[in-house]
Design a protein around this motif. Structure first.
Motif, PDB file in Angstrom:
ATOM      1  N   LYS A1121       0.778  -1.439  -0.193  1.00 53.46           N
ATOM      2  CA  LYS A1121      -0.148  -0.158  -0.108  1.00 53.46           C
ATOM      3  C   LYS A1121       0.629   1.139   0.045  1.00 53.46           C
ATOM      4  O   LYS A1121       0.522   2.073  -0.546  1.00 53.46           O
ATOM      5  N   GLU A1141      -0.486  -4.843   1.207  1.00 58.28           N
ATOM      6  CA  GLU A1141      -1.620  -4.855   1.061  1.00 58.28           C
ATOM      7  C   GLU A1141      -2.578  -6.116   1.559  1.00 58.28           C
ATOM      8  O   GLU A1141      -3.559  -6.393   2.447  1.00 58.28           O
ATOM      9  N   LYS A1142      -1.555  -7.110   2.317  1.00 60.41           N
ATOM     10  CA  LYS A1142      -1.767  -8.575   1.999  1.00 60.41           C
ATOM     11  C   LYS A1142      -0.747  -9.389   2.437  1.00 60.41           C
ATOM     12  O   LYS A1142       0.081  -9.686   1.616  1.00 60.41           O
ATOM     13  N   ILE A1143      -0.434  -9.835   4.094  1.00 59.00           N
ATOM     14  CA  ILE A1143       0.258 -10.852   3.904  1.00 59.00           C
ATOM     15  C   ILE A1143      -0.585 -11.911   4.881  1.00 59.00           C
ATOM     16  O   ILE A1143      -0.654 -11.380   5.718  1.00 59.00           O
ATOM     17  N   SER A1144       0.260 -12.608   4.306  1.00 63.67           N
ATOM     18  CA  SER A1144      -0.531 -14.280   5.077  1.00 63.67           C
ATOM     19  C   SER A1144       0.788 -14.583   7.011  1.00 63.67           C
ATOM     20  O   SER A1144       1.604 -13.472   6.872  1.00 63.67           O
ATOM     21  N   LYS A1170       0.401  -8.394  11.114  1.00 64.18           N
ATOM     22  CA  LYS A1170       0.155  -8.907  10.165  1.00 64.18           C
ATOM     23  C   LYS A1170      -1.330  -8.703   9.551  1.00 64.18           C
ATOM     24  O   LYS A1170      -1.474  -9.182   8.957  1.00 64.18           O
ATOM     25  N   ASN A1171      -1.921  -8.178  10.626  1.00 63.26           N
ATOM     26  CA  ASN A1171      -3.311  -8.515  10.253  1.00 63.26           C
ATOM     27  C   ASN A1171      -3.503  -6.646   9.565  1.00 63.26           C
ATOM     28  O   ASN A1171      -3.927  -6.786   8.679  1.00 63.26           O
ATOM     29  N   THR A1172      -2.799  -6.117   9.950  1.00 59.37           N
ATOM     30  CA  THR A1172      -3.148  -4.761   9.490  1.00 59.37           C
ATOM     31  C   THR A1172      -2.170  -4.239   8.024  1.00 59.37           C
ATOM     32  O   THR A1172      -1.789  -3.504   7.095  1.00 59.37           O
ATOM     33  N   GLY A1173      -0.505  -5.069   8.007  1.00 61.87           N
ATOM     34  CA  GLY A1173       0.072  -5.250   7.042  1.00 61.87           C
ATOM     35  C   GLY A1173       1.129  -4.796   8.143  1.00 61.87           C
ATOM     36  O   GLY A1173       2.129  -3.848   6.068  1.00 61.87           O
ATOM     37  N   ASP A1196       6.779 -14.516   1.494  1.00 60.54           N
ATOM     38  CA  ASP A1196       5.898 -14.711   1.932  1.00 60.54           C
ATOM     39  C   ASP A1196       5.587 -16.138   0.546  1.00 60.54           C
ATOM     40  O   ASP A1196       5.004 -15.845  -1.125  1.00 60.54           O
TER      41      ASP A1196
END
Length: 1660
Positions: A1121, A1141-1144, A1170-1173, A1196
């Motif tokens: 982001k 934006e997204k990560i496990s 890891k929830n918000t990155g 990731d």
């Protein structure tokens, strides 16, 4: 002047000498004399005109040298006179000649009986052009080459001119290529002139120089070379030429990147006879590239190439960038020169901030920097040059560390227009043999017209370039230009170059607001004036139109040699004006990147040399254009440096084979064609379904083919023992006889199945063809024959069984493509039936036709030709020939075609090209079809530059042909769209060159616009590994079918870009490295089918889309982001953060600083949500060791990403400084501190308020105010915790200038705030005060006074420092005695004394406030002026009346009390003009002067009233009445007489100039003390003060009047005083006492003003 006079005298003397012989004979030629010519009037006039023409011509020819050196205007009169005399003489001689001839029919203009013919010859041959010309008088013949007269003396032995018996010839010996030209012969006499034209084309002959063929070998070659900037280098090769001839010099040329090099100061060439050397005197990065040595002899040429790499020189400052390169000058003119360059590959580890351009005038060594600030765009217009002078340019790059070395200097360029530069090179028009003398009259000045075609040629955010064409109407003098600009949406045009007009029709504009839109226009000017403006340009927005290119795509390295790797990559997307790419590489175990090239490469593939064998390398690439360098691409996969495994040619494909044959060789090398061609595989042909029976070859042809093959048929046992796979061909009995016995017309195939069987058959070769021919011979015996075929070349694959094979049917449609003197190029169409096998070649026969009788057939070629075009040589010029063609395949040679039409063998000299040939149709669909063709063999006088395609319905008449393309296409294929489904069409093609459009090609076979059932299209696929492929499927395969892939309809043979795979009925073409090189139209053709094919257009947009998809599949990334950023927290802590934006939950992050992994600790605090990155790292503070690059590396699974932030140089220092400041601020705010520092505010009352906002205050906190270090105010025990401290300055002036300081202090510490109100600070403050004053001003008003008209305005407060300017008609007013300005209180006025109508207009007062100022204006004109002027006249008249009216200037006392018997004297001042009349009244009755009452009026100023002895009868009211024409005034007093007392003298009353009553010196002291009532009391006091000369006392009294107590005290003091007489000392003492009582002693000035002799101590 002296030289001109001498020259004129010389001319006059020459003319006189010329005229002497004719003066004596002039007496014989009187005006009345006539000659009996025997001619009519019309004929005689014609004769005179002819003679005049000849006389003029001869005159101008003989006097050429004289007239060239003279100005026509100086010798006009003499020239006319000389011409008249000379013409008269020549007319006389010519008429005498006509009288002798007396036959007008003999004279006629030249006429060409036989014109010269065009010729085409070989090199070293001679050619003769000849013509026959008639005419009388005998014409003068001149030969021209390209409109330049031929002079045999300039080139002896080359040209030979002859003229005999009206036959004229031009012979050219040993023709070479330069003799190819248009020749013109011109014949001229007195009756006229005629010309004829002919062309000569010189071709390269087949005979080598010296009659031998040279063989050239290049040995001892140079390899890939490496150098460094500033070094010297030599490249050399040894050249062996056989046979070796003494003094033979081959042509030796050196090329860099296919550009021919010429000797210069940078590189020298040397040829020693057997060795060619190229020496670099000073290596530069511009010298990097591929160098090619080309050695050319008359027999051909040999080349050798190798790459030269040039590394950067060491930077003068470590970390500075390397030097820019390739500095060039574009668009040079009088006003500016645009300099361009290329960015360097090495930036020193810091991004390049910009570039500096330097210039140096040729002949000097002084370099001048052209730009003050660095420019980032690699293009800059240099202005301020001196017109006509030449300059060198160089460029330097700069980053945060320092400056690079300067680039190599550019070539010198002159600051002048291209037209002027061309004139200086000395170009001139060719001499045409005609002299035209003109005289230009001085023309009046003409105002130039409008410039034309104004346009914006270049626009960036720093500058903009305009160009235009000069006006059509500009007079005889030069013009200059003014450029105007206008912001879009307005009509306000502003001239850009007001001071210096532009001299050339181009101009560069600077200082334009970025983001704004402008329009531009241009005006022309000369001495006559300024012309009308041009049409404005379209609105242009200022800004960079060129973006930095995006990063290149996937990088793929490929092994090449032990020291090199081939690196290929995907081109940058949407890159505009791309300059090239830079490649960097590093060893896997090292982090140091090294540049692989220092000069941008334009391709997407590059060979990196100089690598270490066995090491593993990774590579990255970035793009560059004029806007800058792109980001680096992703790193490539590691590759080990070692030699690649060599791959052979793919099976079944010969190197020469192409989808469309060997057309290029046929076209490009046609002058060297011979009768023999190498056999190559024929293009795949589509098997046609037809019912015609195959025709067999003739026995003679068959025997010839079999005999020429030389093929040995092996025994099957021998083949088996040798391990070679064998195939065999079975031929059915009687087949050949059947085919031969059938005629061409009725030969039909009834059943061809199971006739011939071929097992394990290899692709066709020449040996198979000959074996097939032998088989055909054996078949005549009616026996079934079988022979074996070598199939060892195809061991890995087995072909399906071919069911049947037969010889092809005859070709047809034979046409001529080109014709020279002894050769003709033929073309024909493919047989309608190819016999079930590919055609292996064609055989051409020819025969001569004499008088319509054909002769014997001869073979045109022994070996088969694969092309459907062939040159038949060894023909005879101007003979007629017929031709026939046979086709052959594996089954044998087919029957010959029908004889062609009869063609004449003669040289083609037409200018337009010949017809295209070999038209083919592909991709037939319901609405489209693809048409292919080959270029014409004969191209005319110029190369072919385009083609036109025509179409019509098959059954339509010839008139129905219509064009497909309106504009010529340069390609040899076209897709014809928008066809009507089901309709049948035919097509033809025409070629064009500069001369025009040539002949049409043969018409194609009819084709129906219909998509056949089961037709497939090419499908594009991208797999999970990102591999891009084209896929095609065909359901109608035959055993012999092949998938043939083509690019732009030319078969793909280079597998480095594309790899094909075929499985069953599917074929796949896989792109090895998709890039810009792969853009084009890809097609797949399936042979031996009913036209199964499809095409796919890989456009630039499609390429970008595929690369994006491929990259996403192969290199998945973690989307972000936000990139890595830095921010400051409380206490100056530093936070580095980014957000994905997204990560496990399995995601990992590595925190890297300068390639070192950081870990959690006291200095670094890491956090990964890891929830918000959000990923962050916090540092308490920054130190000098923290300068560098911070990187967050994310992983990731397979997806990766990273983001870096570079903190070095000024960026790091700024962040560190801000962090320290924030830290200090935090601790400062723990005690009393300033929330808002000391500033000022101007109140509406124009008071200055110094104030500051403070916080964290307690009762013990104190605030101290200082000015210039001196305390001026103290605030103790502040009663608030957060508030504002104020200091008011009322009526500010210069003494208030200084440095103000506020100090807050208590036990917790102190804080200080300063405000500098000195110099500029004080000026800014006063400007704000002035702004308030200006805004408070009232509108300007008009009033009248007795002196004139006054304009005024009021302000709320006036300051002495206020600057105002009065304007009249927008010009500042120069003040004089008549026009004045001033200030009264808060009123600012302008007084116009004695106004007139000239003073009418607009007046304004402008208040200066340091900014735009404020202006108040009023219009003094019309009714306003009339009213003001009338009021002024009225007030002026009233003032005159008031000033001149009669008046009693001094008043009389109200009451005078005097003792009886005393003498009374009253005197007052009288004024008035004219002199007033004076009348005295007593009790309102007029009295007259007598002895008792004496009335006097002296000098028109003083009126006296004297009573010699006062008695009681004199009591009463007395009045004085003064009167003139302006008015009347009176003065009254009452006289009271008391009882008689001793005589103390005469009491006299008189008044001073201001009407104050004064006692006489002889009055008693008591009477002097008598109270004087009314207003006289004060007047007497004032009279006394003035008589004593005490004006300063009065001024001080007025000053003290401002104090209330002093005013009351002054009003109660003495009301009168008397002027003391020197004789009455007592009275003087009394007066002094009275003055003392009046507090005169409190006024030192009054005490000092009393005369010394009247001082109390001086009174006896």
């Amino acid at each position: 002047m002296k030289l001109d006079l001498c020259h004129s005298l010389k001319v006059i003397s020459v003319l006189i000498l010329c005229l002497i012989p004719y003066i004596h004979g002039s007496a014989l030629l009187t005006p009345s004399q006539e000659f009996a010519t025997g001619l009519s009037d019309t004929e005689e006039k014609r004769v005179r005109d002819t003679a005049a023409y000849m006389a003029n011509r001869d005159l101008f020819t003989s006097g050429l040298e004289m007239e060239r050196s003279e100005q026509i205007s100086r010798k006009d009169a003499m020239r006319v006179s000389a011409e008249r005399i000379s013409q008269n003489k020549r007319i006389h001689e010519h008429e005498e000649h006509l009288k002798r001839m007396n036959e007008d029919s003999l004279m006629h203009p030249p006429e060409f009986v036989i014109k010269p013919r065009s010729h085409t010859v070989w090199e070293k041959q001679c050619v003769r052009l000849h013509c026959t010309v008639s005419g009388w008088p005998d014409p003068r013949v001149v030969w021209y080459k390209n409109n330049v007269a031929i002079d045999p003396l300039t080139n002896p032995g080359k040209y030979n001119l002859e003229s005999r018996y009206n036959v004229h010839s031009l012979e050219i010996n040993r023709c070479d290529f330069d003799d190819t030209a248009q020749y013109r012969v011109s014949a001229m006499n007195s009756k006229g002139e005629q010309s004829a034209f002919a062309s000569i084309v010189v071709k390269i002959g087949p005979v080598s120089e010296y009659g031998i063929t040279f063989q050239t070998h290049i040995v001892d070659k140079f390899g890939v070379s490496f150098g460094r900037e500033g070094e010297t280098m030599s490249l050399g090769c040894t050249v062996v030429i056989y046979p070796a001839l003494h003094r033979y010099q081959p042509e030796v040329q050196w090329y860099r990147d296919d550009v021919l090099l010429s000797p210069s100061k940078w590189h020298h060439m040397h040829w020693s006879g057997d060795r060619a050397t190229l020496t670099f005197t000073h290596l530069n990065k511009e010298d990097e590239g591929l160098y090619t040595l080309r050695v050319t002899t008359k027999s051909g040429y040999e080349t050798y190439s190798a790459y030269v790499f040039v590394r950067d020189a060491d930077a003068e400052v470590e970390g500075a960038p390397s030097a820019p390169l390739d500095v060039r000058c574009l668009d040079a003119n009088k006003d500016y020169i645009i300099v361009t360059w290329k960015q360097p590959a090495v930036d020193g580890g810091n991004s390049i901030l910009g570039y500096f351009v330097d210039r140096c005038e040729v002949g000097t060594t002084h370099w001048i920097q052209c730009n003050d600030t660095p420019v980032k765009f690699a293009r800059f217009p240099v202005t301020g040059l001196v017109e006509g002078r030449s300059y060198f340019f160089r460029v330097r790059a700069v980053n945060k560390i320092g400056m690079s070395r300067p680039s190599r200097v550019s070539e010198p360029v002159a600051a002048m227009d291209p037209a002027d530069r061309a004139r200086m090179r000395g170009t001139s028009a060719p001499w045409t043999g005609q002299i035209i003398v003109t005289e230009e009259e001085p023309a009046e000045g003409v105002v130039p017209g409008r410039p034309r075609e104004l346009q914006v040629t270049e626009a960036t955010k720093n500058y903009l370039v305009l160009s235009w064409k000069p006006p059509g109407e500009k007079g005889l003098e030069g013009v200059m230009y003014y450029v105007e600009k206008c912001v879009s949406g307005t009509d306000s045009w502003q001239r850009v170059n007001t001071e210096i007009p532009v001299k050339s029709p181009r101009f560069a504009l600077f200082d334009l607001a970025e983001g704004k839109s402008y329009s531009f226009r241009v005006r022309c000017c000369n001495s006559a004036g300024v012309g009308e403006p041009s049409e404005p340009t379209e609105p242009t927005t200022v800004g960079d139109k060129l973006d930095i290119p995006s990063a290149p795509g996937k990088v793929i390295p490929t092994r090449n040699t032990d020291t090199s790797v081939v690196v290929s990559w995907e081109a940058s997307r949407d890159a505009k004006e791309l300059v090239g790419y830079y490649i960097e590489g590093r060893i896997v175990s090292s982090n140091e990147w090294e540049p692989c090239n220092n000069k941008p490469v334009n391709a997407t593939r590059f060979t990196c040399h100089g690598l270490t064998t066995g090491e593993k390398y990774v590579f990255r690439v970035r793009a560059v254009n004029a806007a800058g360098l792109s980001q680096f691409s992703q790193e490539s996969e590691p590759v080990e440096v070692k030699a690649a495994i060599g791959g052979g040619i793919p099976h079944g494909v010969l190197p020469e084979m192409g989808l469309r044959g060997n057309m290029c060789q046929l076209t490009e090398h046609r002058p060297r064609w011979t009768g023999t061609h190498e056999t190559v595989q024929s293009p795949p042909d589509t098997m046609q379904k037809c019912n015609k029976k195959a025709q067999a070859d003739t026995e003679a042809r068959e025997g010839c083919r079999a005999a020429s093959s030389g093929l040995t048929v092996l025994d099957p046992v021998e083949r088996q023992s040798s391990g070679v796979k064998r195939g065999f061909v079975s031929w059915a009995p009687g087949l050949a006889k059947e085919l031969v016995s059938e005629s061409v017309s009725d030969s039909v195939f009834n059943s061809l199945t199971d006739i011939v069987t071929v097992q394990h058959l290899d692709p066709v070769t020449a040996e198979i063809q000959d074996q097939a021919a032998e088989t055909a011979e054996k078949s005549e015996a009616g026996q079934a024959c079988k022979f074996y075929v070598d199939a060892s070349a195809n061991r890995d694959t087995e072909r399906p069984k071919r069911e049947w094979t037969a010889a092809p049917t005859p070709p047809y449609g034979i046409t001529v493509l080109e014709c020279v003197r002894d050769a003709m190029v033929l073309a024909w169409k493919q047989p309608t039936f190819i016999g079930g096998a590919d055609i292996t070649g064609y055989f051409v026969d020819y025969r001569e036709v004499t008088d319509g009788v054909p002769g014997k057939w001869y073979e045109g070629n022994i070996r088969p030709v694969s092309e459907r075009a062939y040159r038949v040589s060894d023909l005879k010029e101007n003979r007629k020939y017929q031709f026939q063609v046979r086709a052959s395949n594996i089954a044998g040679v087919g029957l010959p075609s029908l004889p062609s039409d009869t063609f004449l063998c003669e040289e083609w000299t037409i200018a337009v090209p010949g017809p295209p040939h070999d038209l083919q149709l592909r991709d037939v669909r319901s609405d489209s079809v693809v048409l292919l063709w080959k270029p014409p063999i004969y191209q005319g006088r110029n190369p072919v530059n385009g083609y036109y395609v025509d179409i019509k319905e098959a059954d339509s008449p010839e008139e129905a042909w219509r064009g497909v393309n309106n504009n010529a296409t340069e390609k040899t294929f076209i897709k014809i769209k928008n066809l009507k489904e089901g309709e049948t069409f035919v097509f033809r093609v025409r070629a064009q060159n500069k001369a025009g459009v040539g002949k049409t090609s043969d018409v194609t076979e009819p084709v129906q616009a219909l998509t056949k059932p089961g037709t497939k299209e090419i499908v594009v696929d991208v797999d999970d590994d990102g591999i891009i492929s084209l896929n095609f499927e065909c359901c109608d395969l035959t055993p012999d079918s092949k998938f043939v892939w083509s690019k732009n309809y030319e078969e793909i043979t280079d597998t480095s870009r594309l790899t094909t795979e075929t499985k069953g009925n599917k074929s796949k073409a896989v792109f090895n490295t998709l890039g810009e090189e792969d853009i084009g139209i890809y097609s797949c053709l399936v042979t031996h089918t009913d036209g199964a094919s499809s095409s796919y257009n890989l456009s630039e947009e499609e390429l970008k889309k595929l690369l994006e998809i491929s990259h996403d599949h192969k290199f998945p990334i973690i989307p972000l982001k936000s990139e890595l950023a830095v921010e400051l927290l409380e206490k100056g802590r530093v936070r580095f953060w980014l957000q994905a934006e997204k990560i496990s939950a399995n995601g990992k992050v590595d925190y890297v600083f300068n390639d070192n992994v950081l870990s959690q600790g006291e200095k670094y605090k890491m956090n990964f949500d890891k929830n918000t990155g959000v990923i962050e790292m916090i540092m308490e503070s920054l130190t000098s060791a923290d300068e560098g690059t911070f990187t967050f590396q994310l992983q990731d699974g397979k997806a990766t990403n990273q983001s870096s932030l570079v903190l070095i140089g000024d960026v790091f220092k700024g962040l560190q400084k801000e962090s320290e400041f924030q830290r200090k601020e935090y601790f400062r705010k723990q005690g009393p501190h300033f929330i808002e520092y000391l500033g000022y505010e101007v109140t509406p009352e124009c008071c200055v308020l110094l104030k500051c906002k403070v916080g964290n205050i307690k009762k013990e906190t104190s605030a101290h105010w200082y000015k210039d270090g001196h305390e001026i105010k103290a605030d103790e025990h502040l009663g608030f915790t957060e508030g504002v401290l104020k200091l008011e300055i009322a009526q500010i002036s210069k003494k208030d200038s200084g440095v103000y300081e506020v100090v807050l202090k208590d036990d917790r510490g102190q804080d200080t705030s300063k405000l500098n109100l000195k110099d500029q600070g004080f000026k800014d403050l006063m400007n704000e005060v002035f702004n308030f004053i200006a805004n408070s001003s009232t509108p300007l008003k008009i009033t009248s006074t007795e002196e004139g008209i006054r304009l005024y305005t009021f302000v709320s407060y006036y300051n002495d420092l206020l600057q105002v300017t009065w304007h009249y008609k927008d010009s500042a007013i120069a003040f004089s005695e008549r026009i004045k300005s001033g200030v009264v209180g808060e009123q600012l006025w302008l007084q116009i004394k004695d106004p007139t109508e000239k003073d009418m207009g607009k007046y304004a007062i402008e208040f200066y406030d340091g900014k735009g100022g404020l202006r108040r204006s009023v219009e003094l004109g019309g009714q306003a002026f009339d009213d003001a002027f009338a009021e002024f006249q009225r007030l002026k008249a009233a003032a005159v009346a008031e000033r001149n009216r009669a008046r009693v200037a001094g008043g009389l006392p109200d009451v005078v009390t005097i003792q009886e018997g005393k003498a009374l004297n009253l005197t007052c001042n009288i004024s008035g003009d004219p002199m007033p009349e004076v009348t005295w009244l007593k009790n309102d009755r007029e009295i007259t002067s007598d002895d008792h009452c004496i009335l006097k009026f002296e000098s028109g100023k003083f009126a006296s009233f004297t009573i010699t002895g006062v008695n009681t009868a004199d009591t009463g009211k007395y009045s004085i009445l003064v009167k003139n024409k302006y008015g009347t005034e009176s003065g009254d007093f009452t006289l009271e007489v008391t009882e008689c007392t001793p005589d103390l003298g005469v009491t006299s009353y008189w008044t001073d100039a201001e009407g104050n009553v004064v006692y006489g010196p002889n009055s008693p002291r008591e009477m002097m003390k008598t109270a004087v009532t009314g207003t006289k009391k004060q007047k007497r006091k004032e009279s006394l003060i003035k008589n004593l000369g005490m004006k300063r006392v009065e001024d001080e009294r007025k000053e003290r009047k401002s104090e209330d107590l002093a005013v009351q005290k002054d009003e109660e003091k003495v009301s009168a005083a008397a002027e003391l007489r020197a004789s009455d000392l007592e009275q003087t003492k009394d007066v002094k006492e009275e003055i003392d009582q009046s507090n005169v002693t409190e006024q030192p000035e009054l005490q000092a003003a009393i005369p010394p002799d009247t001082q109390p101590e001086n009174i006896e």
